[in-house]
Motif scaffolding. Structure first.
Motif, PDB file in Angstrom:
ATOM      1  N   VAL A   1       0.827  -1.208   0.000  1.00 41.34           N
ATOM      2  CA  VAL A   1       0.000   0.000   0.000  1.00 41.34           C
ATOM      3  C   VAL A   1       0.861   1.258   0.000  1.00 41.34           C
ATOM      4  CG1 VAL A   1      -1.727   1.306   1.290  1.00 41.34           C
ATOM      5  CG2 VAL A   1      -1.940  -1.167   1.096  1.00 41.34           C
ATOM      6  N   LEU A   2       1.948   1.246   0.751  1.00 40.45           N
ATOM      7  CA  LEU A   2       2.800   2.428   0.811  1.00 40.45           C
ATOM      8  C   LEU A   2       3.404   2.762  -0.551  1.00 40.45           C
ATOM      9  CD1 LEU A   2       4.724   2.028   4.203  1.00 40.45           C
ATOM     10  CD2 LEU A   2       2.861   3.601   3.662  1.00 40.45           C
ATOM     11  N   ARG A   3       3.583   1.781  -1.399  1.00 43.19           N
ATOM     12  CA  ARG A   3       4.185   2.059  -2.703  1.00 43.19           C
ATOM     13  C   ARG A   3       3.234   2.830  -3.614  1.00 43.19           C
ATOM     14  NH1 ARG A   3       8.564  -2.649  -4.149  1.00 43.19           N
ATOM     15  NH2 ARG A   3       9.498  -2.723  -2.067  1.00 43.19           N
TER      16      ARG A   3
ATOM     17  N   ALA B   1      -5.889   1.065   3.258  1.00 48.62           N
ATOM     18  CA  ALA B   1      -5.108   2.241   3.650  1.00 48.62           C
ATOM     19  C   ALA B   1      -4.521   1.989   5.022  1.00 48.62           C
ATOM     20  CB  ALA B   1      -5.965   3.503   3.664  1.00 48.62           C
ATOM     21  N   LEU B   2      -3.453   2.718   5.305  1.00 50.47           N
ATOM     22  CA  LEU B   2      -2.833   2.597   6.635  1.00 50.47           C
ATOM     23  C   LEU B   2      -2.016   3.834   6.951  1.00 50.47           C
ATOM     24  CD1 LEU B   2      -0.425   1.511   4.719  1.00 50.47           C
ATOM     25  CD2 LEU B   2       0.451   1.939   7.033  1.00 50.47           C
TER      26      LEU B   2
ATOM     27  N   TRP C   1       1.809   7.243   5.518  1.00 53.77           N
ATOM     28  CA  TRP C   1       0.436   7.191   5.047  1.00 53.77           C
ATOM     29  C   TRP C   1       0.441   6.592   3.648  1.00 53.77           C
ATOM     30  CZ3 TRP C   1      -4.487   6.989   5.939  1.00 53.77           C
ATOM     31  CH2 TRP C   1      -5.386   7.181   4.882  1.00 53.77           C
ATOM     32  N   GLY C   2      -0.476   5.680   3.411  1.00 53.52           N
ATOM     33  CA  GLY C   2      -0.630   5.107   2.090  1.00 53.52           C
ATOM     34  C   GLY C   2      -2.062   4.635   1.916  1.00 53.52           C
ATOM     35  N   ALA C   3      -2.582   4.745   0.696  1.00 52.72           N
ATOM     36  CA  ALA C   3      -3.960   4.330   0.426  1.00 52.72           C
ATOM     37  C   ALA C   3      -4.067   3.828  -1.008  1.00 52.72           C
ATOM     38  CB  ALA C   3      -4.926   5.488   0.643  1.00 52.72           C
ATOM     39  N   VAL C   4      -4.867   2.802  -1.181  1.00 52.32           N
ATOM     40  CA  VAL C   4      -5.168   2.305  -2.517  1.00 52.32           C
ATOM     41  C   VAL C   4      -6.054   3.340  -3.219  1.00 52.32           C
ATOM     42  CG1 VAL C   4      -6.328   0.476  -3.817  1.00 52.32           C
ATOM     43  CG2 VAL C   4      -5.018  -0.079  -1.743  1.00 52.32           C
TER      44      VAL C   4
END
Length: 339
Positions: free
Chosen positions: A214-216, A261-262, A277-280
């Motif tokens: 997710v982070l990518r 997300a996370l 922070w990362g989100a699809v």
């Protein structure tokens, strides 16, 4: 006494735990985390510790950048003879990469220039050209100003003070009417959506592989920036997440179990940091407005755990200001080694 350490090769110093506790250094300063980061870095990552006998009294984190440094190339066995030091926090770029035990009114900037620069000249030799000092506060500007020095304001850091609030609703009610109405709608939408589960868990309970994926999505947004960290490796995330002061806010699709997300939170007795922070993306199965919902979850977590403030980093400063954050000016200074 000065120790210049390379986490790739040097064992954890016996004083490291005491130093972290004394300085309030968060999870990204764990020696285990520094080791995994250094092995996955594009540049050597020297950690310099100042000691008064056996008592640590200062520490500086930096990256040694040379003409051989490339965006997608790991650091080689050698360090290169000619280069400069990028002084920055090892993980959270919203925090200075140095700490000194003395309570200096300039945030330790003058002490860093008077002790760290000569130490690095001795350690690195004549090829040490200078340093880039990041996250200098306004109180440190007089110490870095001068002839042959370049000082520029960078992105402000968003800090939300929550000590005056008793609940998330109290915080929301302090915002402008339009923002408050928008947040209430977002929270109601998520509360009524059984397909999304939100949970805040200790880092050790999170899946580093799913988090890396997710982070990518977020990392792809910043490929135009020439000097940014390499993509997140599962080895680094595994070491980071098992630190006791890391929490993770996760959003899962309850129908598939997919992580949507996370965000990671680096805990601290008074001022935690909202770090990753990362989100699809919605077009790939994600949900809109996830960041706004997370912001509210972070505020609720900080209030319930008695924290005074929360650091929300640098990006999207104007938007964070509408969420009640104060914007703290930050500066970067390029300083020749001989100046």
């Amino acid at each position: 006494m000065i120790d210049v350490l390379d986490p790739r090769h040097d064992p954890e110093p016996g004083y490291w735990t005491v130093l972290r506790e004394q300085a309030g250094l968060r999870a990204d300063w764990s020696w285990e985390v520094l080791v995994t980061q250094a092995w996955a870095a594009r540049t050597p990552q020297p950690i310099t510790v100042f000691r008064d006998g056996d008592r640590p009294c200062g520490v500086v984190s930096a990256a040694w950048v040379t003409g051989r440094t490339r965006r997608n190339r790991f650091a080689g066995a050698g360090r290169g003879r000619v280069g400069g030091l990028d002084v920055r926090g090892p993980g959270a770029s919203s925090q200075p990469g140095w700490w000194f035990a003395e309570d200096d009114a300039d945030g330790g900037v003058r002490r860093l220039l008077e002790t760290y620069v000569p130490a690095m000249r001795a350690a690195l030799g004549p090829g040490f050209g200078g340093l880039l000092l990041r996250q200098v506060g306004e109180v440190g500007l007089p110490a870095v100003s001068g002839r042959f020095r370049l000082v520029r304001r960078t992105e402000d850091v968003a800090v939300l003070d929550v000590s005056a609030f008793g609940s998330r609703d109290d915080w929301m009610n302090s915002l402008a009417r339009k923002r408050k109405q928008n947040l209430r709608k977002i929270f109601r939408t998520f509360d009524a959506d059984p397909s999304v589960e939100v949970r805040c868990v200790p880092g050790k309970e999170a899946d580093p592989v799913a988090i890396a994926e997710v982070l990518r999505h977020n990392e792809h947004k910043h490929r135009d920036v020439p000097i940014v960290p390499l993509p997140h490796f599962t080895g680094y995330l595994t070491a980071l997440l098992r630190q006791p002061d890391v929490r993770v806010v996760e959003y899962h699709d309850t129908r598939t179990g997919r992580l949507l997300a996370l965000a990671t939170l680096f805990d601290h007795p008074t001022v935690p940091i909202a770090r990753h922070w990362g989100a699809v993306p919605p077009e790939d199965g994600g949900r809109p407005n996830l960041y706004f919902h997370f912001y509210g979850e972070a505020v609720r977590w900080a209030i319930e755990n008695g924290r005074a403030s929360m650091v929300f980093g640098k990006k999207m400063a104007e938007m964070k200001a509408t969420l009640g954050a104060r914007l703290v000016p930050q500066y970067a200074a390029a300083i020749p080694a001989w100046c």
